[in-house]
Design a protein around this motif. Structure first.
Motif, PDB file in Angstrom:
ATOM      1  N   GLU A  30       0.821  -1.211   0.000  1.00  0.00           N
ATOM      2  CA  GLU A  30       0.000   0.000   0.000  1.00  0.00           C
ATOM      3  C   GLU A  30       0.855   1.261   0.000  1.00  0.00           C
ATOM      4  O   GLU A  30       0.515   2.251  -0.664  1.00  0.00           O
ATOM      5  CB  GLU A  30      -0.944  -0.004   1.206  1.00  0.00           C
TER       6      GLU A  30
ATOM      7  N   ASP B 115      -1.986   3.316  -4.922  1.00  0.00           N
ATOM      8  CA  ASP B 115      -2.791   3.918  -5.987  1.00  0.00           C
ATOM      9  C   ASP B 115      -3.029   2.950  -7.139  1.00  0.00           C
ATOM     10  O   ASP B 115      -3.947   3.147  -7.943  1.00  0.00           O
ATOM     11  CB  ASP B 115      -2.112   5.179  -6.512  1.00  0.00           C
TER      12      ASP B 115
ATOM     13  N   THR C   1      -6.493  -2.079  -6.911  1.00  0.00           N
ATOM     14  CA  THR C   1      -7.895  -1.806  -7.195  1.00  0.00           C
ATOM     15  C   THR C   1      -8.789  -2.111  -6.002  1.00  0.00           C
ATOM     16  O   THR C   1      -8.515  -3.022  -5.206  1.00  0.00           O
ATOM     17  CB  THR C   1      -8.373  -2.643  -8.396  1.00  0.00           C
ATOM     18  N   SER C   2      -9.854  -1.319  -5.869  1.00  0.00           N
ATOM     19  CA  SER C   2     -10.868  -1.561  -4.845  1.00  0.00           C
ATOM     20  C   SER C   2     -12.127  -0.799  -5.223  1.00  0.00           C
ATOM     21  O   SER C   2     -12.070   0.347  -5.665  1.00  0.00           O
ATOM     22  CB  SER C   2     -10.384  -1.103  -3.469  1.00  0.00           C
TER      23      SER C   2
ATOM     24  N   PRO D  17     -14.800   3.036  -1.747  1.00  0.00           N
ATOM     25  CA  PRO D  17     -14.123   4.342  -1.786  1.00  0.00           C
ATOM     26  C   PRO D  17     -13.241   4.609  -0.563  1.00  0.00           C
ATOM     27  O   PRO D  17     -12.221   5.278  -0.683  1.00  0.00           O
ATOM     28  CB  PRO D  17     -15.273   5.347  -1.879  1.00  0.00           C
TER      29      PRO D  17
ATOM     30  N   LYS E   2     -10.066   2.663  -1.143  1.00  0.00           N
ATOM     31  CA  LYS E   2      -9.315   3.355  -2.188  1.00  0.00           C
ATOM     32  C   LYS E   2      -8.610   4.577  -1.614  1.00  0.00           C
ATOM     33  O   LYS E   2      -7.430   4.824  -1.893  1.00  0.00           O
ATOM     34  CB  LYS E   2     -10.250   3.763  -3.320  1.00  0.00           C
TER      35      LYS E   2
ATOM     36  N   ARG F 184      -5.625   3.633   0.581  1.00  0.00           N
ATOM     37  CA  ARG F 184      -4.447   3.211  -0.182  1.00  0.00           C
ATOM     38  C   ARG F 184      -3.765   4.387  -0.871  1.00  0.00           C
ATOM     39  O   ARG F 184      -2.532   4.400  -1.001  1.00  0.00           O
ATOM     40  CB  ARG F 184      -4.851   2.145  -1.195  1.00  0.00           C
TER      41      ARG F 184
ATOM     42  N   SER G 163     -14.946   9.815   1.815  1.00  0.00           N
ATOM     43  CA  SER G 163     -14.105   8.647   2.097  1.00  0.00           C
ATOM     44  C   SER G 163     -13.157   8.860   3.260  1.00  0.00           C
ATOM     45  O   SER G 163     -12.531   7.921   3.741  1.00  0.00           O
ATOM     46  CB  SER G 163     -13.279   8.300   0.852  1.00  0.00           C
TER      47      SER G 163
END
Length: 848
Positions: free
Chosen positions: A299, A304, A307-308, A311, A314, A317, A413
Motif C-alpha cells: 500500500e 494507488d 484496485t478496490s 471508496p 481506495k 491506499r 471517504s
C-alpha cells in the motif's frame, strides 16, 4: 521553584538524575556515529569531497593546497595551514562551511564555482551532527571497485532464511516458555553466561506498558496485576495492550522514524505539508488493525495501483503512498531535472532502507562501495520512480519553484482537517482579495514589491482552491500516481506560473520510461543507453516483469514476497530492537557488508519465518517475544556477565534504557491526569494551510506558537513535526531528524535536558497538576507520599524513602513560611516541588 531547591531535593531523597551511557569527550565530534549518520556521510558528503575537493586536497593531488587534506577524518578535522577546518556542531564557525558559502573570494571553495545550496545545506547538517566520518587511518590511492553480483549472493543477508533446528539447552532452572528462549539460552551457554533472574511483577508490568503503549500503568492497573495470581495474568495484560488504540500510536511512531515523517519540506526553503497528517493517521490505524505487513508494504509503495470498489479503501491506499511523498525537498532548485533526480534518489533511499535494510542509494554516483549493487541497478529502480508522479502539494512562492498537484480522495471517504465550509461571504471576500492583488501587480512597476504581492496572491488562490464551488473542503492527500504512458522529453525549466505546477513544475521526465545512467549522478551527463526498469540483481536472478505502468506495483510485490531474503528479517529485527533496546542485527538499517552481522542468526531466521507463517502479523510477533522468558528477565547488573558480553547482545538480562522523548512527555501527561487520548483530526499545519512554515509577515505564525505549546495535552505522536524546528520536548531528548531515515535513536545526556526538566512550563504545569490530584484525593502527608510513589513508580516507598520525604516536606514548608509565602500557597507549592523532583528522577525517566 529554583534549580537549587530541586537539586537539594533530589540529593536529600537519594535520587540521581539520569546519566548517559555515552560520554562526550569534549571535542564535539561524533566519535561513535550512528548508522544513520554514517549513511548520511556516505551518501551526501563523501561523493562531494571526491568530486569537488580531492583534486586539490588529497594524497592524490599533484600539489596539496593550504596543507589541507580532506581525504581522511584526521585531515579534515585537523585542518590546514590556517587551522582546523571544522568546529564540530557549529557550521557558522567552521572554515570549510564559510569557504563553501563563497562570501570571501580569497577563501571560497571550490574556487571555480559555488556548490549548489542543497549540497552546502547537507554539509551544514553534517557539521551540526558532529561531522561523523568513518574514514580511519591514512589516505590510500583509490582503486576501481568492481561489483561481483554472483559472489555477493552468498552473503548471509542475501540468502533466504532457513528454518533452524531449535537447540537443546542444559540449564534446568531456566524455564523455556517458547522457542525464543531455547535460542537465547543456547547462545548464553556457549559463552558460559548465566541469565539473570526474573523481573518482579511491578517492574515487568511497567516495562510492557511502556514498550507496547508508550505509557506507564496507573496505580490501579498495577495493584490489580500484582494481586492477580492466575497463570495467564501476564498474557491477559499483553492481549489488552495489543488491543488498545495506544498500541498503534506507540508502534506507529516507531515506523514514522523510518518513514522520515514530517509536515514540511525542510531544506533551504521550508514549506508546509498540510496533508501529511493523513499518512500519520494511516500508519497508526494500520498498526492498530494489525494490517499484514506485506500488505502494509504494498500500500505504501503502490496503493494507488491496487484496485478496490470501496471508496474508503481506495482513499486509504492513496493516503498510504504518502510514504513516498513526505520526504524533504529543495523547492528552490532551479534545475528541474536535478530536482526530479533528487526526489527519486530520496525515494530509493527510503524504500530500500525501510523495507530491505540496505543502502541502495549509495550507488547513485558509482557502484556501491560495500555491497553488490552496481549503478545500473540503482537506475533500474530510478526508472520506476521517475515514471511516477509525486504529489506533495506546496505553492509557488518566493524560493519555492517546484509545487506539485495533490491527490483527490473520493467523496465522503475520509475526514477533513477543516471543521467548517467556506461561506458565500468568505468566498466572495477571497475572490475580491485575489482580484485586488492581481490588479496591484498589473499596476505596479516595483519588481521587488510584486514578488511579495505575487506570493500573497499564490497563498490566497491556493486557499480558495482548497474548497469546492459550494464551499465544501476538498479531500486531498499527498501520495503518488503513475505518469502517463508513452515516451516524452525531459525538462529543465521551472514549469508553469500557477500556484501548482503539474508536470512542468516538477521538471524532468514527463511519462513512463526507463532511465539512463547519469555519470557521477550529474544531470547533464546521461548515458546514451537506458536501463530497463527493475530491481536489485543480487536478490533476483530474473528481471522484474512489469505488466503495465511504472512498475511500482511489481516492485512492491517483489519486496513483499516471502521469497525476498531481507524483508521479513528486517522487520522482525526492528520489532526485537524496540523490545530489547538492541537489534539482533545491531545496524537495523544496514544489513549489508558495512553493517554488523547478526548476533544470533538462527534466532533471526526463526523470527522471520514465524512472522511470515503467521500472516505477517506484527501483533503476533510482538506477543511471541514479550511472552518469552528472555523478555521477562530482570535488569540486575552482573559483573562477570558484563565482562563477557558488555553490550548484552546475547540477552543475559533486560537492558535498562531511558524513555524516548515521546514516552517521557506522554508519561508526564498520564501521571498528572492531563493526557487527552482523543486523537485530533488533522493538525495545526493542516489548519495553517500551504505556504512557508514561518510567515508572521503574511498571516501570523500559528505553527511556531503551537510547536512548544505547554497547554497541548494530546499524545506526542500528534505534535506538529516541522523539519529543522522540532518541539523542544522532542528535540532535546533525541527525537530523530525527520529528514533522515532513523531506525535506532541515539541516547544522549546533555545539560539542556536537565534544564528543560527544571524550568520548562510544561513540566512545571504537570508537577502542579499531580500536586492538585494528591491534595484532593488524600489527607495526610504519609498517604500522599505513598500515592505519589505508586503514581510515578508503580511501587510503594521504602521506610527510609518515606522518612526522608516526610523530613523534606516539613523543611520545605518551614522555608516557605520563613520566606513569607502566603499560607494558602504553601501546601500546594510544597507538593508541586516534591512531584517536580519525582519527574526529574532516574527511576521515572528509565524503563527497566
Amino acid at each position: 521553584m529554583s534549580r537549587f531547591v530541586l537539586a537539594s531535593l533530589t540529593l536529600s531523597l537519594g535520587w540521581n538524575l539520569p546519566v548517559s551511557a555515552q560520554t562526550a569527550k569534549g571535542t564535539g565530534f561524533a566519535d561513535k556515529p550512528t548508522q544513520e549518520q554514517l549513511a548520511f556521510f556516505e551518501k551526501k558528503i563523501r561523493p562531494v569531497l571526491v568530486e569537488s575537493c580531492y583534486k586539490c586536497h588529497s594524497a592524490e593531488a599533484e600539489k596539496v593546497k593550504g596543507e589541507l587534506y580532506l581525504d581522511t577524518r584526521e585531515g579534515i578535522r585537523k585542518g590546514g595551514a590556517t587551522g582546523p577546518s571544522i568546529v564540530a556542531g557549529n557550521p557558522d564557525r567552521s572554515p570549510i562551511i564559510k569557504g563553501m558559502r563563497h562570501k570571501d573570494p580569497d577563501t571560497a571553495m571550490p574556487p571555480k564555482g559555488k556548490l549548489p545550496d542543497a549540497v552546502i545545506a547537507d554539509f551544514e547538517a553534517w557539521v551540526r551532527m558532529g561531522a561523523p566520518d568513518p574514514r580511519d587511518g591514512k589516505a590510500v590511492a583509490a582503486n576501481k571497485y568492481v561489483v561481483d553480483v554472483e559472489k555477493g549472493r552468498s552473503f548471509w543477508a542475501f540468502v533466504a532464511p532457513k528454518a533452524p533446528a531449535v537447540p537443546r539447552v542444559q540449564n534446568p532452572k531456566f524455564e523455556i516458555r517458547n522457542e525464543i528462549d531455547s535460542f537465547i539460552l543456547a547462545g548464553l551457554e556457549k559463552k558460559g553466561i548465566k541469565p539473570a533472574g526474573d523481573a518482579d511483577k511491578r517492574t515487568l508490568l511497567r516495562r510492557v506498558y511502556l514498550d507496547l503503549t508508550g505509557l506507564p500503568p496507573t496505580s490501579e492497573e498495577m495493584e490489580a496485576f500484582v494481586a492477580d495470581s492466575a497463570p495467564n495474568a501476564f498474557e491477559k495484560v499483553v492481549d489488552k495492550l495489543l488491543a488498545s488504540p495506544r498500541f498503534g500510536e506507540r508502534w506507529g511512531r516507531h515506523w514514522m522514524d523510518i518513514a522520515r515523517y514530517a509536515e514540511s519540506t525542510g531544506k533551504t526553503a521550508n514549506f508546509n505539508y498540510p496533508h501529511a497528517w493523513r499518512y500519520r493517521d494511516y500508519v497508526i490505524a494500520a498498526f492498530n488493525a494489525d494490517k499484514p505487513y506485506d500488505q502494509f508494504i504494498k500500500e505504501q509503495l503502490a496503493g494507488d495501483l491496487m484496485t478496490s470498489a470501496d471508496p474508503k479503501v481506495k482513499a486509504e491506499r492513496l493516503v498510504a503512498t504518502g510514504f513516498l511523498a513526505i520526504g524533504p525537498k529543495a523547492l528552490n532548485e532551479n534545475n528541474g531535472l536535478q530536482f526530479e533526480l533528487d526526489v527519486v534518489d530520496e525515494q530509493i533511499d527510503v524504500t530500500t532502507q525501510a523495507f530491505l535494510g540496505i543502502t541502495a542509494a549509495c550507488a547513485r554516483c558509482h557502484d556501491h562501495k560495500f555491497d553488490p549493487i552496481p549503478t545500473k541497478d540503482y537506475y533500474a529502480l530510478a526508472g520506476i520512480f521517475r515514471s511516477t508522479e509525486t504529489c506533495y502539494g506546496t505553492v509557488r512562492f518566493v524560493q519555492s519553484q517546484r509545487p506539485s498537484p495533490l491527490l483527490q480522495l473520493p467523496a465522503d471517504s475520509a475526514p477533513s482537517a477543516l471543521a467548517k465550509k467556506l461561506s458565500a461571504e468568505e468566498r466572495t471576500a477571497l475572490e475580491k482579495e485575489i482580484a485586488d492583488l492581481k490588479k496591484k501587480i498589473a499596476d505596479s512597476t516595483d519588481r521587488l514589491a510584486n514578488i511579495f504581492t505575487a506570493a500573497q496572491l499564490s497563498l490566497s488562490q491556493t486557499k480558495l482552491d482548497t474548497y469546492d464551488a459550494n464551499g465544501t473542503p476538498k479531500l486531498q492527500a499527498m501520495g503518488t500516481r503513475d505518469k502517463p504512458a508513452g515516451r516524452g522529453p525531459g525538462g529543465f525549466g521551472p514549469g508553469g506560473f500557477g500556484p501548482k505546477g503539474g508536470f512542468g513544475g516538477f521538471g524532468g521526465s514527463r511519462s513512463i520510461d526507463d532511465s539512463p545512467i547519469y555519470t557521477r549522478g550529474e544531470p547533464n551527463q546521461p548515458t546514451a543507453e537506458k536501463v530497463a526498469r527493475g530491481t536489485l540483481q543480487v536478490m533476483s536472478k530474473t528481471p522484474l516483469k512489469i505488466k503495465a505502468g511504472s512498475g511500482r506495483l511489481e516492485l512492491a510485490e517483489w519486496i513483499a514476497s516471502k521469497d525476498n531474503p531481507l524483508t521479513a528479517r528486517v522487520m522482525a529485527n526492528r520489532v526485537w530492537m524496540h523490545l530489547f533496546g538492541r537489534g539482533i542485527v545491531p545496524t537495523a538499517d544496514n544489513f549489508g557488508a558495512a553493517g554488523e552481522p547478526p548476533t544470533n542468526p538462527e534466532l533471526l531466521d526463526y523470527l522471520a519465518l514465524n512472522f511470515m507463517d503467521n500472516g505477517w502479523s506484527v501483533k503476533k510477533l510482538v506477543k511471541r517475544i514479550v511472552m518469552s522468558h528472555a523478555y521477562q528477565l530482570d535488569s540486575k547488573f552482573d559483573k562477570a556477565s558484563f565482562e563477557t558480553d558488555p553490550d548484552n547482545s546475547l540477552i543475559w538480562r533486560m537492558s535498562p534504557r531511558r524513555l524516548d522523548a515521546e514516552s517521557l512527555r506522554d508519561s508526564m501527561l498520564a501521571v498528572s491526569g492531563q493526557l487527552d487520548t482523543t486523537p485530533p483530526v488533522g493538525s495545526v499545519v493542516a489548519r495553517a494551510g500551504e505556504g512557508p512554515t514561518a510567515r508572521p509577515r503574511l498571516s501570523g505564525d500559528q505553527i511556531g506558537q503551537a510547536i512548544n505549546d505547554p497547554n497541548n495535552t494530546h499524545r506526542s505522536v500528534y505534535m506538529p513535526i516541522i523539519r529543522d524546528n522540532l518541539p523542544e520536548a522532542l528535540a532535546l531528548f533525541d527525537a530523530p531528524d525527520p529528514s533522515l531515515i532513523t531506525a535506532d535513536r541515539p541516547t544522549t545526556t546533555v545539560p539542556s535536558q536537565g534544564l528543560f526538566i527544571l524550568n520548562n512550563p510544561f513540566v512545571i504545569r504537570s508537577s502542579e497538576a499531580v500536586a492538585d490530584k494528591l491534595l484532593k484525593n488524600t489527607t495526610t502527608d504519609t498517604e500522599r507520599i505513598r500515592a505519589a510513589y505508586l503514581t510515578f513508580y508503580g511501587r510503594a516507598p521504602g521506610e527510609k524513602e518515606l522518612t526522608t520525604a516526610e523530613g523534606f516536606l516539613k523543611g520545605f514548608k518551614a522555608q516557605l513560611a520563613k520566606d513569607r509565602v502566603p499560607a494558602t500557597r504553601q501546601e500546594h507549592e510544597t507538593w508541586a516541588a516534591f512531584c517536580h523532583a519525582l519527574f526529574a528522577s532516574a527511576e521515572f525517566q528509565y524503563r527497566r
